[in-house]
Design a protein around this motif. Structure first.
Motif, PDB file in Angstrom:
ATOM      1  N   GLN A 209      12.549  -1.398  -2.100  1.00  0.00           N
ATOM      2  CA  GLN A 209      13.499  -0.528  -2.784  1.00  0.00           C
ATOM      3  C   GLN A 209      12.924   0.876  -2.959  1.00  0.00           C
ATOM      4  N   GLU A 210      11.634   0.945  -3.285  1.00  0.00           N
ATOM      5  CA  GLU A 210      11.019   2.252  -3.514  1.00  0.00           C
ATOM      6  C   GLU A 210      10.913   3.055  -2.224  1.00  0.00           C
ATOM      7  N   MET A 211      10.624   2.397  -1.124  1.00  0.00           N
ATOM      8  CA  MET A 211      10.574   3.117   0.154  1.00  0.00           C
ATOM      9  C   MET A 211      11.951   3.680   0.509  1.00  0.00           C
ATOM     10  N   LEU A 212      12.985   2.905   0.242  1.00  0.00           N
ATOM     11  CA  LEU A 212      14.342   3.368   0.544  1.00  0.00           C
ATOM     12  C   LEU A 212      14.791   4.482  -0.399  1.00  0.00           C
ATOM     13  N   ARG A 213      14.141   4.594  -1.547  1.00  0.00           N
ATOM     14  CA  ARG A 213      14.471   5.662  -2.502  1.00  0.00           C
ATOM     15  C   ARG A 213      13.627   6.925  -2.306  1.00  0.00           C
ATOM     16  N   GLY A 214      12.763   6.912  -1.297  1.00  0.00           N
ATOM     17  CA  GLY A 214      12.037   8.138  -0.996  1.00  0.00           C
ATOM     18  C   GLY A 214      10.542   8.102  -1.167  1.00  0.00           C
ATOM     19  N   ALA A 215       9.964   6.927  -1.419  1.00  0.00           N
ATOM     20  CA  ALA A 215       8.505   6.841  -1.481  1.00  0.00           C
ATOM     21  C   ALA A 215       7.922   7.029  -0.084  1.00  0.00           C
ATOM     22  N   ASP A 216       6.676   7.479  -0.035  1.00  0.00           N
ATOM     23  CA  ASP A 216       5.996   7.724   1.233  1.00  0.00           C
ATOM     24  C   ASP A 216       5.015   6.617   1.600  1.00  0.00           C
ATOM     25  N   GLY A 217       4.874   5.637   0.734  1.00  0.00           N
ATOM     26  CA  GLY A 217       3.932   4.566   1.001  1.00  0.00           C
ATOM     27  C   GLY A 217       3.499   3.916  -0.295  1.00  0.00           C
ATOM     28  N   ALA A 218       2.380   3.197  -0.217  1.00  0.00           N
ATOM     29  CA  ALA A 218       1.895   2.425  -1.362  1.00  0.00           C
ATOM     30  C   ALA A 218       0.471   2.806  -1.705  1.00  0.00           C
ATOM     31  N   MET A 219       0.174   2.783  -2.988  1.00  0.00           N
ATOM     32  CA  MET A 219      -1.191   2.911  -3.485  1.00  0.00           C
ATOM     33  C   MET A 219      -1.391   1.760  -4.454  1.00  0.00           C
ATOM     34  N   THR A 220      -1.791   0.636  -3.906  1.00  0.00           N
ATOM     35  CA  THR A 220      -1.924  -0.576  -4.697  1.00  0.00           C
ATOM     36  C   THR A 220      -2.958  -1.471  -4.037  1.00  0.00           C
ATOM     37  N   GLY A 221      -3.229  -2.625  -4.637  1.00  0.00           N
ATOM     38  CA  GLY A 221      -4.377  -3.409  -4.194  1.00  0.00           C
ATOM     39  C   GLY A 221      -4.086  -4.823  -3.778  1.00  0.00           C
ATOM     40  N   PHE A 222      -2.859  -5.137  -3.370  1.00  0.00           N
ATOM     41  CA  PHE A 222      -2.522  -6.486  -2.936  1.00  0.00           C
ATOM     42  C   PHE A 222      -3.567  -7.000  -1.946  1.00  0.00           C
ATOM     43  N   ALA A 223      -3.963  -8.247  -2.105  1.00  0.00           N
ATOM     44  CA  ALA A 223      -5.085  -8.798  -1.338  1.00  0.00           C
ATOM     45  C   ALA A 223      -4.757  -9.058   0.127  1.00  0.00           C
ATOM     46  N   TYR A 224      -3.512  -8.790   0.534  1.00  0.00           N
ATOM     47  CA  TYR A 224      -3.127  -8.850   1.947  1.00  0.00           C
ATOM     48  C   TYR A 224      -2.652  -7.456   2.372  1.00  0.00           C
ATOM     49  N   PRO A 225      -3.586  -6.512   2.472  1.00  0.00           N
ATOM     50  CA  PRO A 225      -3.180  -5.125   2.756  1.00  0.00           C
ATOM     51  C   PRO A 225      -2.513  -4.958   4.107  1.00  0.00           C
ATOM     52  N   GLU A 226      -2.758  -5.892   5.031  1.00  0.00           N
ATOM     53  CA  GLU A 226      -2.125  -5.777   6.343  1.00  0.00           C
ATOM     54  C   GLU A 226      -0.610  -5.833   6.247  1.00  0.00           C
ATOM     55  N   MET A 227      -0.082  -6.580   5.266  1.00  0.00           N
ATOM     56  CA  MET A 227       1.368  -6.603   5.089  1.00  0.00           C
ATOM     57  C   MET A 227       1.870  -5.243   4.625  1.00  0.00           C
ATOM     58  N   LEU A 228       1.184  -4.639   3.662  1.00  0.00           N
ATOM     59  CA  LEU A 228       1.582  -3.320   3.183  1.00  0.00           C
ATOM     60  C   LEU A 228       1.568  -2.315   4.325  1.00  0.00           C
ATOM     61  N   VAL A 229       0.529  -2.373   5.143  1.00  0.00           N
ATOM     62  CA  VAL A 229       0.396  -1.444   6.264  1.00  0.00           C
ATOM     63  C   VAL A 229       1.550  -1.621   7.245  1.00  0.00           C
ATOM     64  N   GLN A 230       1.824  -2.850   7.616  1.00  0.00           N
ATOM     65  CA  GLN A 230       2.882  -3.109   8.602  1.00  0.00           C
ATOM     66  C   GLN A 230       4.256  -2.764   8.037  1.00  0.00           C
ATOM     67  N   ALA A 231       4.484  -3.134   6.778  1.00  0.00           N
ATOM     68  CA  ALA A 231       5.795  -2.865   6.181  1.00  0.00           C
ATOM     69  C   ALA A 231       6.044  -1.365   6.058  1.00  0.00           C
ATOM     70  N   CYS A 232       5.055  -0.618   5.585  1.00  0.00           N
ATOM     71  CA  CYS A 232       5.239   0.829   5.445  1.00  0.00           C
ATOM     72  C   CYS A 232       5.451   1.485   6.805  1.00  0.00           C
ATOM     73  N   ALA A 233       4.756   1.001   7.832  1.00  0.00           N
ATOM     74  CA  ALA A 233       4.942   1.548   9.177  1.00  0.00           C
ATOM     75  C   ALA A 233       6.360   1.294   9.672  1.00  0.00           C
ATOM     76  N   LEU A 234       6.886   0.108   9.416  1.00  0.00           N
ATOM     77  CA  LEU A 234       8.250  -0.221   9.836  1.00  0.00           C
ATOM     78  C   LEU A 234       9.271   0.654   9.097  1.00  0.00           C
ATOM     79  N   PHE A 235       9.069   0.846   7.801  1.00  0.00           N
ATOM     80  CA  PHE A 235       9.969   1.740   7.063  1.00  0.00           C
ATOM     81  C   PHE A 235       9.913   3.147   7.644  1.00  0.00           C
ATOM     82  N   ASP A 236       8.715   3.602   7.966  1.00  0.00           N
ATOM     83  CA  ASP A 236       8.555   4.940   8.508  1.00  0.00           C
ATOM     84  C   ASP A 236       9.270   5.086   9.856  1.00  0.00           C
ATOM     85  N   GLN A 237       9.403   3.983  10.576  1.00  0.00           N
ATOM     86  CA  GLN A 237      10.091   3.983  11.870  1.00  0.00           C
ATOM     87  C   GLN A 237      11.599   3.766  11.737  1.00  0.00           C
TER      88      GLN A 237
END
Length: 313
Positions: A209-237
């Motif tokens: 929801q935050e990416m769709l509202r205009g966020a540029d990415g995440a600054m957080t510490g979820f222990a599976y950072p690869e998901m955050l990386v892939q998801a943010c890249a997909l949103f960016d695309q």
């Protein structure tokens, strides 16, 4: 080799790095190395060290400097590093911020001190710190009222953006805060203001929801950072549905890790099980997992692994 400083155009995943300790509670610099390598291997855009999740308030000044030196040295300019410098003492903030930048940090993250009750007080604090640090140190404002007890209004944030060019990033962590995120973007655009980078926290709980509202990415510490990386890249695309489908596979574990009071212990135990650190110790005062907690976490990890296998991921 120093990376570029953070800027208004920064995006992607800036992982909030844990601080590893031994089982006896001593700083574990070898695990700092392995954890740094783990995060880099997962493709993070940048790091944020010595934040609240990094247990910075529990470190001595010597330990703080040791962690900063070790992580910055290990990364060696490959990705930008934001250093958390929040402290009750303005002089401590200034010294740590300037030391961090001298050692190759890309910017600093600053949260408000406690007991700021009015917009005027919040503005005055950050204005004072911006002038103290000077125009050459990029600042990420940390808006985390659940911990700081300080409410940062949209108006105050926009005024700081207008008055201080070194304010280039916001760590958006109000809860609930999605309306604030929308208002920041809308009011900034409507007035022709400078657009800054907004990276979201809260464990990534509302990332789609935050990416769709205009966020540029995440600054957080979820222990599976690869998901955050892939998801943010997909949103960016522009592939929002694919990004959310991927995110949803991890949501049960992400939500479980988000628990207030217990979340850091769960995160560090997951990182330990993934081989990133040797001990899941959380410095006291801090949470300790019981046998049921450990079994519950293990079940969620296995269910997530099974869900990924079923989808060939």
């Amino acid at each position: 080799m120093y990376p570029e400083k953070i800027s208004e155009t920064s995006k992607g995943v800036y992982i909030i790095a844990a601080t590893p300790f031994t089982d006896s509670g001593e700083l574990d610099l070898d695990s700092c190395d392995s954890l740094t390598d783990f995060y880099l291997d997962k493709g993070v855009t940048g790091f944020t060290i010595l934040g609240m999740m990094g247990e910075a308030p529990k470190l001595t000044e010597a330990e703080t400097l040791a962690v900063m030196d070790r992580v910055l040295g290990r990364i060696d300019g490959r990705v930008p590093v934001v250093v958390g410098v929040s402290h009750a003492s303005n002089r401590h903030v200034e010294r740590l911020a300037k030391t961090a930048m001298d050692q190759g940090a890309a910017g600093v993250m600053l949260a408000p001190v406690a007991n700021l009750k009015t917009d005027e007080q919040v503005y005055h604090y950050f204005a004072t710190m911006a002038r103290l640090l000077g125009p050459d140190i990029p600042i990420c404002l940390q808006d985390f009222p659940q911990v700081t007890g300080v409410h940062m209004s949209v108006g105050v944030i926009l005024q700081l953006i207008d008055d201080f060019p070194q304010v280039v990033m916001l760590k958006h962590e109000d809860f609930p805060g999605m309306r604030k995120l929308s208002e920041l973007r809308t009011q900034s655009a409507d007035a022709g203001r400078r657009r800054i980078s907004i990276l979201v926290g809260n464990g990534g709980l509302f990332l789609p929801q935050e990416m769709l509202r205009g966020a540029d990415g995440a600054m957080t510490g979820f222990a599976y950072p690869e998901m955050l990386v892939q998801a943010c890249a997909l949103f960016d695309q522009g592939r929002a549905d694919e990004a959310e489908d991927l995110y949803n596979l991890y949501l049960p574990l992400l939500r479980h890790e988000f628990q207030y009071g217990l979340g850091l212990a769960l995160r560090k135990e997951t990182l330990r099980r993934r081989g990133a650190i040797r001990s899941a110790y959380v410095r006291r005062p801090g949470p300790v997992l019981g046998a049921i907690d450990m079994a519950e976490l293990g079940r969620l990890i296995e269910r997530q692994a099974q869900a990924l296998r079923e989808r060939g991921l």
